[in-house]
Design a protein around this motif. Sequence first.
Motif, PDB file in Angstrom:
ATOM      1  N   GLY A   1       0.907  -1.127   0.135  1.00 36.44           N
ATOM      2  CA  GLY A   1      -0.055   0.091   0.111  1.00 36.44           C
ATOM      3  C   GLY A   1       0.858   1.162   0.074  1.00 36.44           C
ATOM      4  N   TYR A   2       0.763   2.139   0.921  1.00 31.14           N
ATOM      5  CA  TYR A   2       1.394   3.556   0.984  1.00 31.14           C
ATOM      6  C   TYR A   2       1.762   3.827   2.543  1.00 31.14           C
ATOM      7  CZ  TYR A   2      -0.526   4.004  -3.517  1.00 31.14           C
ATOM      8  OH  TYR A   2      -1.091   3.800  -5.201  1.00 31.14           O
ATOM      9  N   VAL A   3       2.718   4.545   2.503  1.00 31.83           N
ATOM     10  CA  VAL A   3       3.288   5.115   3.551  1.00 31.83           C
ATOM     11  C   VAL A   3       2.604   6.538   3.639  1.00 31.83           C
ATOM     12  CG1 VAL A   3       5.064   6.000   4.928  1.00 31.83           C
ATOM     13  CG2 VAL A   3       5.385   4.027   3.881  1.00 31.83           C
ATOM     14  N   LEU A   4       2.016   6.602   4.858  1.00 36.11           N
ATOM     15  CA  LEU A   4       1.375   8.133   5.022  1.00 36.11           C
ATOM     16  C   LEU A   4       2.225   9.026   6.002  1.00 36.11           C
ATOM     17  CD1 LEU A   4      -1.037  10.045   4.978  1.00 36.11           C
ATOM     18  CD2 LEU A   4      -2.193   8.830   6.617  1.00 36.11           C
ATOM     19  N   ALA A   5       2.537  10.000   5.620  1.00 34.00           N
ATOM     20  CA  ALA A   5       3.464  10.866   6.532  1.00 34.00           C
ATOM     21  C   ALA A   5       2.982  12.181   6.471  1.00 34.00           C
ATOM     22  CB  ALA A   5       4.834  10.654   6.020  1.00 34.00           C
ATOM     23  N   ARG A   6       3.596  13.248   7.250  1.00 33.58           N
ATOM     24  CA  ARG A   6       3.488  14.667   7.443  1.00 33.58           C
ATOM     25  C   ARG A   6       4.844  14.970   6.656  1.00 33.58           C
ATOM     26  NH1 ARG A   6      -0.644  17.597   9.076  1.00 33.58           N
ATOM     27  NH2 ARG A   6      -2.099  16.379  10.265  1.00 33.58           N
ATOM     28  N   GLN A   7       4.739  15.936   5.621  1.00 38.62           N
ATOM     29  CA  GLN A   7       6.033  16.582   5.271  1.00 38.62           C
ATOM     30  C   GLN A   7       6.245  17.745   6.075  1.00 38.62           C
ATOM     31  OE1 GLN A   7       4.794  19.530   2.190  1.00 38.62           O
ATOM     32  NE2 GLN A   7       6.871  19.580   1.402  1.00 38.62           N
ATOM     33  N   VAL A   8       7.728  17.681   6.288  1.00 37.44           N
ATOM     34  CA  VAL A   8       8.395  18.618   7.044  1.00 37.44           C
ATOM     35  C   VAL A   8       8.959  19.655   5.997  1.00 37.44           C
ATOM     36  CG1 VAL A   8      10.320  19.049   8.578  1.00 37.44           C
ATOM     37  CG2 VAL A   8       9.129  16.922   8.915  1.00 37.44           C
ATOM     38  N   VAL A   9       8.779  20.925   6.332  1.00 40.09           N
ATOM     39  CA  VAL A   9       9.067  21.937   5.150  1.00 40.09           C
ATOM     40  C   VAL A   9      10.717  22.282   5.320  1.00 40.09           C
ATOM     41  CG1 VAL A   9       9.004  24.336   4.691  1.00 40.09           C
ATOM     42  CG2 VAL A   9       6.875  23.062   5.463  1.00 40.09           C
ATOM     43  N   CYS A  10      11.347  22.325   4.282  1.00 37.23           N
ATOM     44  CA  CYS A  10      12.740  22.375   4.184  1.00 37.23           C
ATOM     45  C   CYS A  10      13.175  23.738   4.190  1.00 37.23           C
ATOM     46  CB  CYS A  10      13.324  21.686   2.803  1.00 37.23           C
ATOM     47  SG  CYS A  10      13.401  19.946   2.932  1.00 37.23           S
ATOM     48  N   THR A  11      13.835  24.039   5.392  1.00 38.58           N
ATOM     49  CA  THR A  11      14.272  25.530   5.730  1.00 38.58           C
ATOM     50  C   THR A  11      15.525  25.462   5.233  1.00 38.58           C
ATOM     51  OG1 THR A  11      14.589  25.016   8.058  1.00 38.58           O
ATOM     52  CG2 THR A  11      12.446  26.127   7.470  1.00 38.58           C
ATOM     53  N   ALA A  12      16.234  26.680   5.213  1.00 37.69           N
ATOM     54  CA  ALA A  12      17.782  26.655   4.967  1.00 37.69           C
ATOM     55  C   ALA A  12      18.417  26.261   6.328  1.00 37.69           C
ATOM     56  CB  ALA A  12      18.154  27.955   4.859  1.00 37.69           C
ATOM     57  N   ASP A  13      18.019  26.294   7.488  1.00 39.55           N
ATOM     58  CA  ASP A  13      18.756  25.630   8.533  1.00 39.55           C
ATOM     59  C   ASP A  13      18.689  24.140   8.801  1.00 39.55           C
ATOM     60  OD1 ASP A  13      19.514  28.181   9.623  1.00 39.55           O
ATOM     61  OD2 ASP A  13      17.828  28.644  11.096  1.00 39.55           O
TER      62      ASP A  13
END
Length: 177
Positions: A83-95
Amino acid sequence: MDSIELLLDEGSEQFITGEWEALQAAGLPSRASHRSPHNRPHITLVAAPAITGDRDEQTGAGLNLPLAFTCGGLLLFNAGRKGYVLARQVVCTADLLMLHRRVHEAGAVAGAASTSLPGSWIPHITLANAVPREQLAAALDVVGAPMPGGSIVGARRWDSQARTITGLAGLTNMTCG
């Protein structure tokens, strides 16, 4: 699979474990069903068949924590027949990207998963593994609320063969049975 992982502040961890529990209560796949003591919400920096401890000190020294983070939308990773892995995307900041790069500069890891390499890293917090296609809509309904911003407060190295956690920043070592 071994990994180097970032750990979340208490409020963020409670939000994610609440989502795990809500998925489980709805009869859906969830990380809540994974009962190991090492199971807690995290952001994987590196995943590979083996990550040795010879880089722990240098890795820990390169981490500048705490570090603020935010989550964007939800992600689905195709897990094939499972099936699928369900996840929350973490926003890529410069830090965050700089921290990720520093961990990789502490030493190459043989066989690192492509989604954990600089330039193709997909930072995320897993909510459920092996969600069947026919349960995706129900799972998305359960976890649809936006996640408040939080902080990354620690880091660890998981050794899957020895079943140990080595604290790299903000965490003590432990054996997981």
